[in-house]
Design an enzyme around this catalytic site. Sequence first.
Site, mmCIF file in Angstrom:
data_model
loop_
_atom_site.group_PDB
_atom_site.id
_atom_site.type_symbol
_atom_site.label_atom_id
_atom_site.label_comp_id
_atom_site.label_asym_id
_atom_site.label_seq_id
_atom_site.Cartn_x
_atom_site.Cartn_y
_atom_site.Cartn_z
ATOM 1 N N ASP A 170 0.761 -1.255 0.000
ATOM 2 C CA ASP A 170 0.000 0.000 0.000
ATOM 3 C C ASP A 170 0.791 1.305 0.000
ATOM 4 O OD1 ASP A 170 -1.826 -1.989 0.362
ATOM 5 O OD2 ASP A 170 -2.767 -1.127 2.129
ATOM 6 N N GLU A 402 1.233 -8.415 11.765
ATOM 7 C CA GLU A 402 1.065 -8.129 10.344
ATOM 8 C C GLU A 402 2.430 -7.919 9.674
ATOM 9 O OE1 GLU A 402 -1.240 -4.587 9.796
ATOM 10 O OE2 GLU A 402 -1.508 -4.871 7.628
#
Length: 438
Positions: A170, A402
Amino acid sequence: MKEKLIDNAIQVLERNFQEGGFTIPSEGLYPFQWKWDSGFIALGFAHYDLKKAMGEIETLMDAQWENGFIPHIVFHNDSDSYFPGPDFHQSHLHPQASKKYRSTGMTQPPVTGFILERLLEISGESHEMLDFIAKHIDKVYHNHEYFYTHRDLEKNGLVYIYHNWESGTDNSPIWDDIWDTMDPPEYEFERRDTTHVDPAQRPSKREYDHYLYIIDIAKKYNYDDAKIAEHSPFLVLDPLFNAMLIRSNEALIKLYGRLGGNEDKISFLGEKQAQSIAGLNSKLFNEDLGAYVHFDLRNNKQLLYVCSSSFTPLYAGAPTQEQAKILVNTLMDKFGDEGRYLCASFDPTHERFNPRKYWRGPVWINLNWMLHHGLKRYGFTDLAQRVKNDSLELIDNNGFFEYFDSRKDNPDAEKNGYGGDNFSWSAALLIDFLKDES
Ligand code: GLC
């Protein structure tokens, strides 16, 4: 240790599994179904519950559009813990969008083909899985057809992405160059991600303005691919995205061969496969950097940065053995210092590197999984093992985060796991890594 880790990973997956038969990436932070997450998650389930693995793929494919497109988020459920949600994305603007589910109007790396191949392996080539694949493979094929029909602008086998969220990486520093060419309005909105995670580990407000603005442009043209290609300020050939497509083509060809018939599809995929590999090697390989790079189609230039995506063509079998050697040298040179875990998501020798911020430096387990298999494919067995060991050690020391700090002696944090906790693909791929040994 191994059994305990696997038990803990199973608990993470079970906790994130939802009544609708799909799995969220992480509670609070990511409360819906994400496309490429689903693929990796299915691999974890497959080792202990084939039904759930199949359900994961099924619930994703159920949201496919009539034109073959598969969205990056499927909003199966309501949740107010995420922004931007379905009301912002408005996927219904596209005439061929799913009538059954609300979704985004962008996609994510096409992993489903090679996931089906691995599911068959994990199932021990079971009839049940083969039947499942027979039922779903045409949908994946249709998705590849969509890419080659609507996203391959130069007809050289390389497909573009029109949004940084399509890349899966991202807020990579690579996109900074594109943000420099844009001046989006200041949006007023309430961020939700930063209520779950320290803002120092997430993209900035100004970066979000860019993300939202590109979506608004796509919406203005009702998510029409040709119009997006004409007007989006973000139009990029991504080595990771294309490597996934190539690796999935390869898997589909193999699976169709296994199922029998379908010669026309095998031949279409074979032709595209050859073109895509040639395109990747001519347009995205940079000799000076010794790595695959991104290409900015809007501004007609390569973006000269090395990141973990730069090595994913190894997994797709795209480089020659010689190129593979060059890639490994670059990997060792820039990322391979003994004081670091492999593989940082962005070049640690570059000034834009940030070891704590999302895709600007931390280690991600799915990229490591692809790197591990890519290195193995080219015979770099020891290095492949190091990538796997590093992944296991990071999870064992810190939990199922994550992303992780790549510094072994990180001076400024008590822990090295960042972003969402109990993150599904970290758990799923740990299971696949460990079961692969037994
Ligand atoms: C983040 C990641 C993306 C992932 C999503 C859900 O947005 O960058 O790759 O799919 O989270 O886990």
